[in-house]
Write a protein that holds these residues in place. Structure first.
Motif, PDB file in Angstrom:
ATOM      1  N   HIS A 102       0.816  -1.217   0.000  1.00  0.00           N
ATOM      2  CA  HIS A 102       0.000   0.000   0.000  1.00  0.00           C
ATOM      3  C   HIS A 102       0.851   1.269   0.000  1.00  0.00           C
ATOM      4  O   HIS A 102       0.335   2.366   0.214  1.00  0.00           O
ATOM      5  N   GLY A 103       2.142   1.107  -0.201  1.00  0.00           N
ATOM      6  CA  GLY A 103       3.012   2.265  -0.362  1.00  0.00           C
ATOM      7  C   GLY A 103       3.555   2.864   0.908  1.00  0.00           C
ATOM      8  O   GLY A 103       4.157   3.944   0.883  1.00  0.00           O
ATOM      9  N   ALA A 143       3.932  12.806  10.895  1.00  0.00           N
ATOM     10  CA  ALA A 143       3.377  11.530  10.442  1.00  0.00           C
ATOM     11  C   ALA A 143       2.556  10.917  11.555  1.00  0.00           C
ATOM     12  O   ALA A 143       2.699  11.275  12.733  1.00  0.00           O
ATOM     13  N   VAL A 144       1.723   9.959  11.168  1.00  0.00           N
ATOM     14  CA  VAL A 144       0.951   9.190  12.135  1.00  0.00           C
ATOM     15  C   VAL A 144       1.218   7.718  11.854  1.00  0.00           C
ATOM     16  O   VAL A 144       1.343   7.314  10.693  1.00  0.00           O
ATOM     17  N   ILE A 145       1.334   6.900  12.920  1.00  0.00           N
ATOM     18  CA  ILE A 145       1.757   5.511  12.719  1.00  0.00           C
ATOM     19  C   ILE A 145       0.819   4.533  13.435  1.00  0.00           C
ATOM     20  O   ILE A 145       1.173   3.968  14.463  1.00  0.00           O
ATOM     21  N   PRO A 146      -0.361   4.304  12.882  1.00  0.00           N
ATOM     22  CA  PRO A 146      -1.234   3.281  13.467  1.00  0.00           C
ATOM     23  C   PRO A 146      -0.602   1.909  13.346  1.00  0.00           C
ATOM     24  O   PRO A 146       0.181   1.650  12.433  1.00  0.00           O
ATOM     25  N   ALA A 176     -20.906   9.063  12.121  1.00  0.00           N
ATOM     26  CA  ALA A 176     -21.906   8.371  11.313  1.00  0.00           C
ATOM     27  C   ALA A 176     -22.918   9.351  10.721  1.00  0.00           C
ATOM     28  O   ALA A 176     -23.362   9.190   9.576  1.00  0.00           O
ATOM     29  N   ALA A 177     -23.271  10.370  11.494  1.00  0.00           N
ATOM     30  CA  ALA A 177     -24.239  11.365  11.017  1.00  0.00           C
ATOM     31  C   ALA A 177     -23.715  12.126   9.800  1.00  0.00           C
ATOM     32  O   ALA A 177     -24.501  12.605   8.980  1.00  0.00           O
ATOM     33  N   HIS A 178     -22.382  12.205   9.696  1.00  0.00           N
ATOM     34  CA  HIS A 178     -21.775  12.909   8.558  1.00  0.00           C
ATOM     35  C   HIS A 178     -21.230  11.938   7.503  1.00  0.00           C
ATOM     36  O   HIS A 178     -20.573  12.368   6.545  1.00  0.00           O
ATOM     37  N   GLY A 179     -21.451  10.643   7.710  1.00  0.00           N
ATOM     38  CA  GLY A 179     -20.950   9.664   6.756  1.00  0.00           C
ATOM     39  C   GLY A 179     -19.439   9.538   6.769  1.00  0.00           C
ATOM     40  O   GLY A 179     -18.821   9.258   5.739  1.00  0.00           O
ATOM     41  N   VAL A 180     -18.846   9.744   7.944  1.00  0.00           N
ATOM     42  CA  VAL A 180     -17.387   9.748   8.086  1.00  0.00           C
ATOM     43  C   VAL A 180     -16.955   8.514   8.881  1.00  0.00           C
ATOM     44  O   VAL A 180     -17.591   8.164   9.879  1.00  0.00           O
ATOM     45  N   SER A 181     -15.887   7.848   8.472  1.00  0.00           N
ATOM     46  CA  SER A 181     -15.361   6.729   9.256  1.00  0.00           C
ATOM     47  C   SER A 181     -14.596   7.270  10.450  1.00  0.00           C
ATOM     48  O   SER A 181     -13.927   8.307  10.362  1.00  0.00           O
ATOM     49  N   ILE A 182     -14.675   6.576  11.565  1.00  0.00           N
ATOM     50  CA  ILE A 182     -14.002   7.037  12.779  1.00  0.00           C
ATOM     51  C   ILE A 182     -12.480   6.996  12.594  1.00  0.00           C
ATOM     52  O   ILE A 182     -11.747   7.820  13.154  1.00  0.00           O
ATOM     53  N   LYS A 183     -11.996   6.063  11.778  1.00  0.00           N
ATOM     54  CA  LYS A 183     -10.560   6.018  11.513  1.00  0.00           C
ATOM     55  C   LYS A 183     -10.102   7.266  10.771  1.00  0.00           C
ATOM     56  O   LYS A 183      -9.030   7.821  11.064  1.00  0.00           O
ATOM     57  N   ALA A 184     -10.891   7.717   9.806  1.00  0.00           N
ATOM     58  CA  ALA A 184     -10.540   8.933   9.076  1.00  0.00           C
ATOM     59  C   ALA A 184     -10.498  10.123  10.026  1.00  0.00           C
ATOM     60  O   ALA A 184      -9.592  10.958   9.957  1.00  0.00           O
ATOM     61  N   ALA A 185     -11.485  10.213  10.908  1.00  0.00           N
ATOM     62  CA  ALA A 185     -11.513  11.310  11.875  1.00  0.00           C
ATOM     63  C   ALA A 185     -10.277  11.269  12.764  1.00  0.00           C
ATOM     64  O   ALA A 185      -9.640  12.297  13.017  1.00  0.00           O
ATOM     65  N   ALA A 186      -9.913  10.083  13.237  1.00  0.00           N
ATOM     66  CA  ALA A 186      -8.775   9.946  14.151  1.00  0.00           C
ATOM     67  C   ALA A 186      -7.456  10.309  13.477  1.00  0.00           C
ATOM     68  O   ALA A 186      -6.647  11.070  14.025  1.00  0.00           O
ATOM     69  N   LEU A 187      -7.211   9.770  12.291  1.00  0.00           N
ATOM     70  CA  LEU A 187      -5.941  10.011  11.610  1.00  0.00           C
ATOM     71  C   LEU A 187      -5.816  11.461  11.151  1.00  0.00           C
ATOM     72  O   LEU A 187      -4.768  12.097  11.324  1.00  0.00           O
ATOM     73  N   PRO A 209      -3.748  -7.914   7.638  1.00  0.00           N
ATOM     74  CA  PRO A 209      -3.495  -7.190   6.386  1.00  0.00           C
ATOM     75  C   PRO A 209      -4.617  -6.237   5.991  1.00  0.00           C
ATOM     76  O   PRO A 209      -4.361  -5.140   5.472  1.00  0.00           O
ATOM     77  N   GLY A 210      -5.859  -6.619   6.223  1.00  0.00           N
ATOM     78  CA  GLY A 210      -6.977  -5.777   5.826  1.00  0.00           C
ATOM     79  C   GLY A 210      -7.014  -4.436   6.525  1.00  0.00           C
ATOM     80  O   GLY A 210      -7.591  -3.468   5.992  1.00  0.00           O
ATOM     81  N   ARG A 211      -6.436  -4.367   7.705  1.00  0.00           N
ATOM     82  CA  ARG A 211      -6.418  -3.101   8.448  1.00  0.00           C
ATOM     83  C   ARG A 211      -5.580  -2.038   7.735  1.00  0.00           C
ATOM     84  O   ARG A 211      -5.831  -0.840   7.866  1.00  0.00           O
ATOM     85  N   ILE A 212      -4.571  -2.477   6.999  1.00  0.00           N
ATOM     86  CA  ILE A 212      -3.711  -1.527   6.283  1.00  0.00           C
ATOM     87  C   ILE A 212      -4.511  -0.792   5.221  1.00  0.00           C
ATOM     88  O   ILE A 212      -4.393   0.431   5.054  1.00  0.00           O
ATOM     89  N   ALA A 213      -5.342  -1.532   4.493  1.00  0.00           N
ATOM     90  CA  ALA A 213      -6.185  -0.901   3.470  1.00  0.00           C
ATOM     91  C   ALA A 213      -7.132   0.102   4.111  1.00  0.00           C
ATOM     92  O   ALA A 213      -7.383   1.179   3.552  1.00  0.00           O
ATOM     93  N   GLU A 214      -7.664  -0.236   5.277  1.00  0.00           N
ATOM     94  CA  GLU A 214      -8.560   0.679   5.987  1.00  0.00           C
ATOM     95  C   GLU A 214      -7.834   1.969   6.357  1.00  0.00           C
ATOM     96  O   GLU A 214      -8.377   3.070   6.197  1.00  0.00           O
ATOM     97  N   ASP A 215      -6.615   1.840   6.876  1.00  0.00           N
ATOM     98  CA  ASP A 215      -5.858   3.021   7.288  1.00  0.00           C
ATOM     99  C   ASP A 215      -5.522   3.909   6.098  1.00  0.00           C
ATOM    100  O   ASP A 215      -5.621   5.140   6.175  1.00  0.00           O
ATOM    101  N   THR A 216      -5.115   3.298   5.001  1.00  0.00           N
ATOM    102  CA  THR A 216      -4.787   4.069   3.801  1.00  0.00           C
ATOM    103  C   THR A 216      -6.017   4.810   3.279  1.00  0.00           C
ATOM    104  O   THR A 216      -5.943   5.992   2.925  1.00  0.00           O
ATOM    105  N   ALA A 217      -7.153   4.113   3.263  1.00  0.00           N
ATOM    106  CA  ALA A 217      -8.389   4.743   2.806  1.00  0.00           C
ATOM    107  C   ALA A 217      -8.807   5.865   3.750  1.00  0.00           C
ATOM    108  O   ALA A 217      -9.282   6.923   3.309  1.00  0.00           O
ATOM    109  N   ALA A 218      -8.617   5.654   5.052  1.00  0.00           N
ATOM    110  CA  ALA A 218      -9.005   6.664   6.035  1.00  0.00           C
ATOM    111  C   ALA A 218      -8.193   7.940   5.874  1.00  0.00           C
ATOM    112  O   ALA A 218      -8.720   9.053   6.021  1.00  0.00           O
TER     113      ALA A 218
END
Length: 336
Positions: free
Chosen positions: A40-41, A290-293, A268-279, A298-307
């Motif tokens: 995921h780069g 930088a931030v380092i979750p 949720a009311a704004h259609g935002v993922s909590i991971k996106a808000a946190a990062l 493996p699937g969690r990496i895709a979530e973090d990148t998308a967030a």
């Protein structure tokens, strides 16, 4: 060197979970997670001997040693020396007790002297299968020490680890050094020193949606004034912000669970993922490089990148502040 110029992106990978934090993780799953981060780069990886008594470094090294060394940035920590002998009783890790009970059984010695620092670096290089480190953090100086005792440990680090790392940086052996801690006080004290001078710091758990007030009061203004950058560790507050049950390495108390519920409801009311808000909250401060979750699947990496890349509407940040869920002093992402 400024961490902003050294780090190859704003999203890195924190490897504490690879040390079998909270659970025993199969080797194949751990290695696949590191490979997923690479695919995921992600090109900044942070680890430490403390994470599973060397287990996280070993697993990270197994993957990264096969990658071109000039293509990624690697940091580890000093402050714990891993011995060949094994523990015969439960480890006393204070507030982090039980955190790595499924890690390697080796004995860990807490020490920040010059000799221990040099040995720690040599041992980390072997476990990581590399010939050099880019950043070295002085780990957990104030952890589980109180009153005069923690000041004594700080002095041990100042005259030992700080000076060794400053020399290695000046000699070009490493590119940067700083503190990697869960408390703001040792960083504040370090920034007040005339020398040695750190390049940055890794602050875990103290600049998150759930906990950021104290860092905003003194630490971050001082860091900005001196041009010292911050890497944000633990952006999900030990996992409770990302669907887990832990906060500060323990089961989350009721008031934290309630606050997380409020944050998730607003997101949720704004259609935002909590991971996106946190990062994106953690990265909005000008001192954040930088931030380092962390992750163990493996699937969690895709979530973090998308967030990180998710579009979060300005109205969400405005409502977050209006609801009193973040400090009025906390910088919000551009456009909020």
């Amino acid at each position: 060197m400024s961490l902003t110029h050294l780090l190859p992106g704003r999203l890195g990978f924190g490897t504490a979970p690879l040390g079998n934090m909270f659970r025993a993780i199969p080797d194949a799953e751990a290695l696949a997670t590191v490979e997923a981060a690479w695919e995921h780069g992600i090109r900044y990886y942070d680890t430490a001997p403390f994470y599973g008594a060397g287990l996280a470094e070993e697993r990270l090294g197994e993957v990264l040693s096969a990658k071109p060394r000039d293509s990624y940035v690697l940091s580890t920590k000093v402050g714990r020396v891993i011995l060949d002998q094994h523990e015969t009783a439960a480890r006393d890790l204070g507030e982090k007790g039980g955190l790595f009970e499924h890690g390697n059984p080796n004995t860990m010695v807490h020490e920040w002297t010059a000799e221990a620092t040099e040995r720690s670096i040599e041992d980390s290089l072997k476990r990581l299968g590399t010939d050099r480190l880019d950043i070295v953090w002085v780990h957990d100086i104030a952890q589980d020490f109180h009153g005069d005792q923690w000041l004594q440990k700080f002095e041990e680090a100042r005259t030992g680890a700080f000076r060794v790392l400053s020399r290695l940086r000046d000699e070009g052996v490493i590119k940067a050094w700083g503190l990697g801690v869960n408390r703001t006080e040792p960083i504040e004290l370090t920034l007040a020193l005339d020398e040695p001078r750190p390049d940055g710091f890794l602050l875990a758990g103290r600049y998150t949606l759930l906990d950021h007030e104290h860092a905003l009061q003194r630490l971050l203004p001082a860091a900005q004034a001196q041009g010292v950058d911050m890497v944000v560790g633990g952006p999900y507050s030990s996992g409770v912000l990302a669907g887990g049950t832990h906060f500060e390495y323990q089961q989350a108390p009721a008031h934290i669970v309630e606050r997380v519920g409020e944050l998730k409801a607003l997101a949720a009311a704004h259609g935002v993922s909590i991971k996106a808000a946190a990062l994106q909250f953690a990265l909005a401060h000008p001192a954040s490089a930088a931030v380092i979750p962390g992750a163990t699947r493996p699937g969690r990496i895709a979530e973090d990148t998308a967030a990180l890349n998710e579009t979060v509407p300005a109205a969400f940040w405005q409502d977050l502040r209006a609801a009193g869920l973040v400090s009025p002093a906390a910088p919000l992402p551009a456009g909020a």
